[in-house]
Every structure is written in C-alpha cells, then in structure tokens.
Design a protein around this motif. Structure first.
Motif, PDB file in Angstrom:
ATOM      1  N   LEU A  56       0.973  -1.499   0.256  1.00  0.00           N
ATOM      2  CA  LEU A  56       0.057   0.139   0.399  1.00  0.00           C
ATOM      3  C   LEU A  56       0.366   1.695  -0.060  1.00  0.00           C
ATOM      4  O   LEU A  56       0.984   1.966  -0.868  1.00  0.00           O
ATOM      5  CB  LEU A  56      -1.146  -0.251   1.621  1.00  0.00           C
ATOM      6  CG  LEU A  56      -2.104   1.087   1.110  1.00  0.00           C
ATOM      7  CD1 LEU A  56      -2.891   0.637   0.158  1.00  0.00           C
ATOM      8  CD2 LEU A  56      -2.820   0.933   2.172  1.00  0.00           C
ATOM      9  N   TYR A  57       2.403   1.115   0.357  1.00  0.00           N
ATOM     10  CA  TYR A  57       2.787   2.336   0.983  1.00  0.00           C
ATOM     11  C   TYR A  57       3.360   2.838  -0.700  1.00  0.00           C
ATOM     12  O   TYR A  57       3.619   3.995  -1.610  1.00  0.00           O
ATOM     13  CB  TYR A  57       3.989   2.255   1.932  1.00  0.00           C
ATOM     14  CG  TYR A  57       5.075   3.387   2.396  1.00  0.00           C
ATOM     15  CD1 TYR A  57       4.836   4.419   2.796  1.00  0.00           C
ATOM     16  CD2 TYR A  57       6.275   3.309   1.229  1.00  0.00           C
ATOM     17  CE1 TYR A  57       5.664   5.637   2.684  1.00  0.00           C
ATOM     18  CE2 TYR A  57       6.888   4.417   1.308  1.00  0.00           C
ATOM     19  CZ  TYR A  57       6.619   5.863   2.274  1.00  0.00           C
ATOM     20  OH  TYR A  57       7.904   6.836   2.498  1.00  0.00           O
ATOM     21  N   SER A  58       3.410   1.548  -1.241  1.00  0.00           N
ATOM     22  CA  SER A  58       4.356   1.728  -2.594  1.00  0.00           C
ATOM     23  C   SER A  58       3.878   2.652  -3.613  1.00  0.00           C
ATOM     24  O   SER A  58       3.895   3.186  -4.120  1.00  0.00           O
ATOM     25  CB  SER A  58       4.735   0.567  -3.160  1.00  0.00           C
ATOM     26  OG  SER A  58       4.401  -0.243  -3.359  1.00  0.00           O
ATOM     27  N   SER A  59       2.025   2.023  -3.376  1.00  0.00           N
ATOM     28  CA  SER A  59       1.416   2.739  -4.139  1.00  0.00           C
ATOM     29  C   SER A  59       0.539   4.131  -3.918  1.00  0.00           C
ATOM     30  O   SER A  59       0.216   4.536  -4.724  1.00  0.00           O
ATOM     31  CB  SER A  59       0.165   1.767  -4.740  1.00  0.00           C
ATOM     32  OG  SER A  59      -0.157   1.040  -3.788  1.00  0.00           O
ATOM     33  N   MET A  80       1.192  -1.249 -12.041  1.00  0.00           N
ATOM     34  CA  MET A  80       0.468  -0.923 -10.502  1.00  0.00           C
ATOM     35  C   MET A  80       1.829  -0.401 -10.916  1.00  0.00           C
ATOM     36  O   MET A  80       1.999   0.511  -9.909  1.00  0.00           O
ATOM     37  CB  MET A  80       0.124  -2.094  -9.805  1.00  0.00           C
ATOM     38  CG  MET A  80      -1.197  -1.925  -9.674  1.00  0.00           C
ATOM     39  SD  MET A  80      -0.987  -3.313  -8.131  1.00  0.00           S
ATOM     40  CE  MET A  80      -0.866  -2.618  -7.269  1.00  0.00           C
ATOM     41  N   ILE A  81       2.990  -0.873 -10.652  1.00  0.00           N
ATOM     42  CA  ILE A  81       4.165  -0.305 -10.756  1.00  0.00           C
ATOM     43  C   ILE A  81       4.519   1.165 -10.856  1.00  0.00           C
ATOM     44  O   ILE A  81       5.739   1.893 -10.400  1.00  0.00           O
ATOM     45  CB  ILE A  81       5.701  -1.962 -11.084  1.00  0.00           C
ATOM     46  CG1 ILE A  81       5.824  -3.203 -10.409  1.00  0.00           C
ATOM     47  CG2 ILE A  81       6.787  -1.061 -11.161  1.00  0.00           C
ATOM     48  CD1 ILE A  81       6.344  -4.230 -10.876  1.00  0.00           C
ATOM     49  N   PRO A  87      -5.310   4.049 -15.584  1.00  0.00           N
ATOM     50  CA  PRO A  87      -5.665   4.900 -14.835  1.00  0.00           C
ATOM     51  C   PRO A  87      -5.189   4.481 -13.476  1.00  0.00           C
ATOM     52  O   PRO A  87      -5.731   3.838 -12.308  1.00  0.00           O
ATOM     53  CB  PRO A  87      -7.397   3.861 -15.546  1.00  0.00           C
ATOM     54  CG  PRO A  87      -6.873   1.996 -15.743  1.00  0.00           C
ATOM     55  CD  PRO A  87      -5.905   2.714 -16.076  1.00  0.00           C
ATOM     56  N   SER A  88      -4.180   5.461 -13.323  1.00  0.00           N
ATOM     57  CA  SER A  88      -4.234   5.320 -11.737  1.00  0.00           C
ATOM     58  C   SER A  88      -4.880   5.431 -10.131  1.00  0.00           C
ATOM     59  O   SER A  88      -4.509   4.438  -9.814  1.00  0.00           O
ATOM     60  CB  SER A  88      -3.270   6.476 -11.499  1.00  0.00           C
ATOM     61  OG  SER A  88      -4.468   7.825 -11.553  1.00  0.00           O
ATOM     62  N   GLU A  89      -6.037   6.247 -10.586  1.00  0.00           N
ATOM     63  CA  GLU A  89      -7.135   5.905  -9.352  1.00  0.00           C
ATOM     64  C   GLU A  89      -7.276   4.326  -9.329  1.00  0.00           C
ATOM     65  O   GLU A  89      -7.583   3.768  -8.136  1.00  0.00           O
ATOM     66  CB  GLU A  89      -8.055   6.957  -9.436  1.00  0.00           C
ATOM     67  CG  GLU A  89      -7.871   8.096  -9.700  1.00  0.00           C
ATOM     68  CD  GLU A  89      -8.942   8.735  -8.559  1.00  0.00           C
ATOM     69  OE1 GLU A  89     -10.238   8.550  -9.265  1.00  0.00           O
ATOM     70  OE2 GLU A  89      -8.290  10.008  -8.030  1.00  0.00           O
ATOM     71  N   ARG A  90      -7.469   3.428 -10.231  1.00  0.00           N
ATOM     72  CA  ARG A  90      -8.187   2.074 -10.541  1.00  0.00           C
ATOM     73  C   ARG A  90      -6.673   1.764  -9.495  1.00  0.00           C
ATOM     74  O   ARG A  90      -7.144   0.132  -8.406  1.00  0.00           O
ATOM     75  CB  ARG A  90      -8.821   1.823 -11.733  1.00  0.00           C
ATOM     76  CG  ARG A  90      -9.499   0.827 -11.610  1.00  0.00           C
ATOM     77  CD  ARG A  90     -10.245   0.169 -13.313  1.00  0.00           C
ATOM     78  NE  ARG A  90     -10.734   0.906 -13.691  1.00  0.00           N
ATOM     79  CZ  ARG A  90     -10.917   1.053 -14.949  1.00  0.00           C
ATOM     80  NH1 ARG A  90     -10.449  -0.151 -16.059  1.00  0.00           N
ATOM     81  NH2 ARG A  90     -11.633   2.440 -15.477  1.00  0.00           N
ATOM     82  N   MET A  91      -5.983   1.482  -9.910  1.00  0.00           N
ATOM     83  CA  MET A  91      -4.260   1.289 -10.121  1.00  0.00           C
ATOM     84  C   MET A  91      -4.634   1.025  -8.184  1.00  0.00           C
ATOM     85  O   MET A  91      -4.576   0.076  -7.751  1.00  0.00           O
ATOM     86  CB  MET A  91      -3.396   1.444 -10.071  1.00  0.00           C
ATOM     87  CG  MET A  91      -2.953   1.518 -11.684  1.00  0.00           C
ATOM     88  SD  MET A  91      -3.021  -0.717 -11.980  1.00  0.00           S
ATOM     89  CE  MET A  91      -4.108  -0.791 -13.565  1.00  0.00           C
ATOM     90  N   GLY A 100       7.857  -0.332   1.504  1.00  0.00           N
ATOM     91  CA  GLY A 100       8.111  -0.768  -0.164  1.00  0.00           C
ATOM     92  C   GLY A 100       8.592  -1.489  -0.931  1.00  0.00           C
ATOM     93  O   GLY A 100       8.160  -1.790  -1.665  1.00  0.00           O
ATOM     94  N   SER A 101       9.052  -2.113  -0.566  1.00  0.00           N
ATOM     95  CA  SER A 101       9.893  -3.803  -0.586  1.00  0.00           C
ATOM     96  C   SER A 101       9.582  -5.382  -0.833  1.00  0.00           C
ATOM     97  O   SER A 101       9.317  -5.368   0.715  1.00  0.00           O
ATOM     98  CB  SER A 101      11.751  -3.293  -0.809  1.00  0.00           C
ATOM     99  OG  SER A 101      11.490  -5.014  -1.055  1.00  0.00           O
TER     100      SER A 101
END
Lengths: 292, 386
Positions: A29-32, A169-170, A185-189, A236-237
């Motif tokens: 969650l943090y990384s995205s 997602m990445i 679509p970044s919101e969907r990601m 994040g990893s």
C-alpha cells in the motif's frame, strides 16, 4: 542445546512468516499510495474472526472459507478506499494517516459488536502430530503458515513482474503522473492496491487463527509488529518486507531463549532502532528496488 | 442612579438564586432513596469482570427493593463504566461523590483502577468496596477501603498446598506481564519457601502474545516438577496448547484468573489434566451439602441465570458480596457514612459468594484460605480435588 535452538527457530520462523505477510500488506500500500494504513492490523483481525465464523461456526470447508474470507475482507478494504480515502478533498498524507487511525478504531468497534468481547479458537488446518527434529517439535500448522505465506508472496511477485496490470501498478508507484500520461488509470490502481493489501491482511489473520486466540482487539499488536517488520526490511519492498518479518520473528524468539522473556519486545525494537540508524531505508534498500 | 439600578438587579439576582437554590435543594432533604455508586469495567479488555459485576449489582438492588428496601429507604444504583481505565475511574468516582451524592461505592473491577481511586475515597471519607483481587488494595489497611475478591495470596497458597501434598518441589513459573500476572508472580515467590518449594525458572509473556513455545522450551530445559501459569484469558490457553504441542509431560497449574468455562472452550483438549484454584461458584453443584456456602451459591446461580440468560461466573459474585455487605451494614445508619463504615468493619460470619467474610480493623478482605478449592479439568469439565 541444539534441541532448544531449533525450537526457538521454529517459533521464530512461524511468527516471522506472519509478521512478513502483514508487512507485505503495509509495504504494498505504501509503495502505491505513500500511505501507512494504521487500520491494517484490523484487517488481520477481520480475517481471523471471519475464519472463526465461516469455518468454525458455519462449518464451510476450509479452502472455500479461506477464499471467501480473503475476498470478503478485501471488499471491506475496497469500500474503505472508496468511502473514506477517495472522498477526502485535500489528500494530505497526514490527513489520510489520521483517517486510517480512525478506521482502525471503527473496525475494532464493529468487530466487538459482531463477535463480542470473548476470544475464540479454531483447530489447526490439518490434524498431524508435531514432527520431531532432534527433539524439537515442528507443528503442522507452522508448515502451513510458512508455506501459505511464501505461496502468496511468490504469487504477488509474479503478478508484479509478469502481468500487465502488475506492471501498471509499479508504473503508478514510480510516478503517478507519468503513468497517467501513458493512459494507466491510476485511481483504479490505487483501488487495486487497497484490495490486494487488505486481502494479504486477511491471509495473515487466517493462518494465525489456529495457533493463537482470536479476539476483536488482536489486530493492534500484530499490526504494529508487521509495521516494524516492514520498516526493518525496507518499506516498499516485497522481499524486504518478508525478510524483515522473519528477522523480527527470529530475534524475538531468540531474545526470549537466550536473554529474558520480559525483554522480548525490547530486544526486537532495539534492533529495529539500530538498523534504522545504520540503514534508514531498511535492510533491502538498493536504489533500483526502491519500489515493487 | 446607576448604583441603585445595579443594586436592584443584584437584589433581583440574589432573590432568584435563593429561591432557585431552595427549590433545587428541597428534594435533597426529603429523598427516600439510598444512592449506591458502582464503577465497573463494563466494556474494554476487562469486561469479563465488569459486565457480570454490573448485572449482579443491579440484580441485588432489585431484590432488596422488592423486599421493601432498607429501613424503608429504597436503593438506587448509579453505575458508570470505567472501560478498565484508571483516569476514567477517577472521573467516575468524582462524579459519584460530587454530583450523585452516593453513600457508598462498589468497584472498580481491576487492581490498577482501584489503586487510582483509593486516594479520592479516603479524602472525602466514603466507603469503597472494591471488586479487584490485588493485595495492595487492603495491605496496608486503608480506613475506608474494603474488598470482596479473594487475595491472590489465598490462591497461591491453595496451589502450593496441593503441590506439597503431591511431593512437588521444583517449579517453573510463567506469568503474564500485566497487573494480575505481576501480583501473582510476587505472591508465588513470596510464599514458595513456606511450602518447601523452589522456583527454578521464571518466564513471562505479553497479554497479546501469540506463541509461548520459546518460554516453555526454556522451562523444559531445567526440568522442574511442575509448571505454574498465572494469567487471564486468552494467554494461558495458548500456554496450555503449546505445552501439549511440545509434549511436555509435567503437571500444569493455572490460576483462578482462567476459572471459567471459556478457558476450557479455548484450550480444548489441551485443558485436560490442568489443576487450578477457583472460588466455589464454579463448582457449586459439586460441593457437599455440608458446605456453608452451597445454599447461597446455588441461589445466586439460579437467579443470575434466570434473570440474564447467561451462565454465571465467579466475577459477578464480587459485586454481589459487596451489596450483601451493604445490606447488612446499612440498617440503622440513616445514611451516615461513618456509621456505615464502622458497621462494615464489624461484619462477622457473612456467608457470601467468594467465601465467608470476617472483617476486623486489621483485615479488610476478611476471607480465609477455605474461600478457594482446587479443581482439575477432566473430560471438558471441573472435578473437585481432595
């Protein structure tokens, strides 16, 4: 001596796998979203108590119950994002973090109203006798826990490396704006990240349910330990998180074994501080694997 | 001109105040009810204590009122929830004393909350009957503070007596790191010598820990004759399970903190063969008819289960006993706090749920070791141990 050492390691690895799975949820969650979800422990609680109800209470076969609980909890995470996170007008990180703290209290309250204040227990996944290794006892549930944890982490790894959605997602995680420009679509990601992260929380809750007692307030401490593991390994990893989980679990049990059980948490947290001081980004924090 | 207008207003205001004060003060003089305060941890982590305590207190008040009250005064319970939090308990006590004008306070449920409110009860001099177990509440004796729950020392002595009778000399102990476990640990260490028992290994676990195998592995290494676990649910159930999983074949003693059917449910098969001390309520129907407490235990159990439709636990009895003490002490006091306190201190031979109370100026708990019996868990239920 060997017998004791092995027993400490078994205990440490079992707990470590659980911390690792929780840490992966935090990390992902943090990384995205760059958001620490302090309600994550509560999703672990929902997973454990969900299993208590579906498998222990209604007698639904374990694999079906497993799947239903993970999907059910992930849907809660999905709704959480839609109703509480997305609707914020000025999404400052600090505002969002406070919302997650609020959500954790809310979910704990819901848990208490639904399941009451008592603790519950469920039997192990399979009824095998403990395996004897040089006098140390390896529980069948421990094997299940480590196996399931690794299975899901590998699954996630493949998802991020091999599928288009995972790669999208990445891309979002690296730069939201650039990803948006390329038509992702970044919101969907972000929504998907919440879905997967809370689903992982549910997995942790389900696998831990048979070895401990499940109650509405079990999530806080587990969430905290998972957060530590994520920080330890590198927030994040993916592999850093699971590694951090194992290190934390093993240190805890060795701390009990060779120092004192009253120092258990102190030892783990002291090492956490030390590692953060020497390597602020966590153990795995090479530049190129900053994100998933 | 200005001055007279001001003084007119002042006079008017004072008249209002005087009349208002008279109107509001009036009911206080003609009141017929005795207000009893109750502060319990009805919600929160110690709700297993506070919830039955609240219900038992309400039940007892109804009983007394149905029988016509005390000296013609009906009782009124004012019950607040502490959520197990010391600060909230202090707020509740202040409210009970200043706003509700109660004549006695029952509770709080936990030792830390009780210790937090004791200074307030002592300062305004109001009888406080705590429902918590910690020995520090009544040792040293505080003039206005009593308690109904059995001291941990009594439970420890019951366990040690049983060990002595069975030739157990070396023990490993594992205690939870909260007030209950710490108090148990201190009592275990303090009384071990009296029974010729040596504590060879000392471990602890957090109340929310999920796995105690490292601690138990460490205890197993020194090969004691028995293991004592001191905690409240759910930790001790995990300990019991871990001991079975590690195939440690030593007798396991638990504390009275897990003396409830919930423990057997949580530990399942791992509960078999465990010894523990418990108040008599848990085994009321197994007691011989000669036991002086049997009658009142059966009566309380029946009333509680009929009124609330849930099975009785020993914890509600703490508040029930407190109300029985007040029922015995209130007559003739006319609401005088000092007289009430003296009457409580003079109670002798009051057969209650937790035991038979004999108060003295030196003993504000008033219970003897016979308040506990040792039980063994067999086939998922309790068996009395001789």
């Amino acid at each position: 001596m060997l017998q004791e050492l092995l027993q400490y390691l078994f205990s440490g690895i079992t707990n470590g796998a659980i911390y690792g799975v929780i840490a992966v949820g935090f990390s992902m969650l943090y990384s995205s979203t760059e958001l620490i979800n302090f309600a994550h422990g509560e999703f672990v609680m929902l997973g454990a108590l969900g299993l208590v109800s579906l498998w222990g209470g209604l007698g639904i076969p374990l694999p079906v119950a497993f799947l239903l609980v993970v999907i059910g909890v992930a849907v809660v995470g999905f709704l959480f994002e839609r109703l509480a996170i997305r609707t914020v007008r000025k999404p400052n990180p600090i505002v969002l973090v406070i919302i997650t703290v609020g959500a954790s209290i809310f979910l704990r309250g819901i848990g208490m109203l639904t399941w009451g204040k008592d603790a519950y227990s469920v039997p192990p996944f399979s009824d095998h006798d403990p395996i004897d290794l040089a006098g140390a006892k390896l529980l069948s549930q421990s094997i299940w826990i480590v196996g399931i944890a690794l299975f899901f982490v590998i699954l996630l790894h493949l998802f991020f490396k091999k599928t288009l959605t995972g790669k999208a997602m990445i891309a979002c995680a690296i730069s939201k704006k650039a990803a948006w420009l390329t038509g992702i679509p970044s919101e969907r990601m972000v929504l998907l990240a919440f879905f997967l992260s809370t689903g992982m929380g549910a997995v942790a809750g389900i696998i831990i349910a048979p070895i401990t007692m499940c109650s509405y307030d079990m999530g806080t401490m587990l969430g905290l330990k998972g957060f530590c593991a994520a920080m330890l390994g590198g927030l994040g990893s993916l592999w850093g998180s699971i590694l951090g989980g194992f290190i934390l679990g093993i240190l805890e049990s060795l701390g009990v074994g060779f120092f004192s059980s009253s120092m258990k948490d102190a030892i783990a947290f002291f090492l956490l501080l030390l590692i953060l001081y020497v390597r602020p980004g966590g153990i795995i924090m090479a530049k190129d694997i900053k994100r998933f | 001109m200005m001055l007279s207008r001001l003084s007119k207003k002042l006079i008017l205001l004072m008249t209002f105040l005087a009349v208002g004060g008279f109107i509001f003060a009036c009911p206080a003089f003609t009141t017929e009810t005795y207000k009893i305060g109750g502060i319990f941890s009805v919600t929160g982590p110690a709700s297993f204590l506070g919830d039955p305590e609240k219900k038992s207190m309400e039940m007892m008040i109804d009983q007394i009122n149905d029988a016509g009250g005390i000296d013609g005064h009906l009782l009124e319970g004012v019950i607040y929830d502490t959520e197990g939090d010391p600060q909230r308990s202090v707020n509740n006590v202040t409210k009970l004393i200043n706003k509700d004008n109660v004549i006695a306070i029952v509770g709080p449920s936990r030792t830390p909350t009780t210790l937090a409110v004791i200074p307030f009860a002592e300062r305004v001099q109001i009888p406080l009957i705590s429902c918590a177990a910690g020995i520090t509440i009544v040792d040293p004796v505080k003039k206005w503070v009593f308690k109904t729950a059995q001291n941990d020392a009594l439970a420890v002595c019951s366990v040690y007596q049983h060990m002595k009778d069975n030739g157990i000399k070396k023990i490993g102990i594992i205690t939870v790191t909260n007030a209950f476990g710490e108090s148990g640990k201190n009592q275990l260490k303090q009384h071990a010598g009296d029974f010729g028992i040596e504590i060879v290994e000392e471990e602890s676990f957090g109340a929310k820990d999920t796995d105690m195998t490292p601690q138990l592995t460490k205890i197993r290494k020194v090969q004691p004759d028995a293991i004592v676990c001191w905690g409240t649910n759910p930790g001790p159930a995990v300990v019991a399970k871990n001991i079975k999983q590690l195939e440690i074949n030593m007798p396991l003693y638990q504390s009275h903190g897990v003396a409830s059917p919930k423990f057997i449910e949580l530990a399942g098969e791992a509960a078999e063969g465990i010894y523990l001390p418990t108040g008599k309520i848990l085994v009321a129907d197994l007691l011989p008819d000669t036991d002086p407490q049997k009658k009142i235990l059966m009566e309380y159990q029946k009333n509680f289960e009929e009124t609330y439709g849930q099975s009785v636990s020993g914890f509600g009895g703490y508040a029930y006993d407190a109300m029985m003490m007040l029922e015995r002490a209130l007559p003739g006091t006319n609401g005088d706090l000092k007289k009430l306190r003296d009457n409580i201190e003079n109670i002798k031979g009051l057969v209650g749920i937790s035991g038979t109370f004999n108060f003295t100026p030196e003993d504000h708990n008033g219970l003897a070791p016979d308040a506990f019996v040792m039980v063994k868990i067999e086939n998922g239920t309790w068996k009395l141990v001789e």
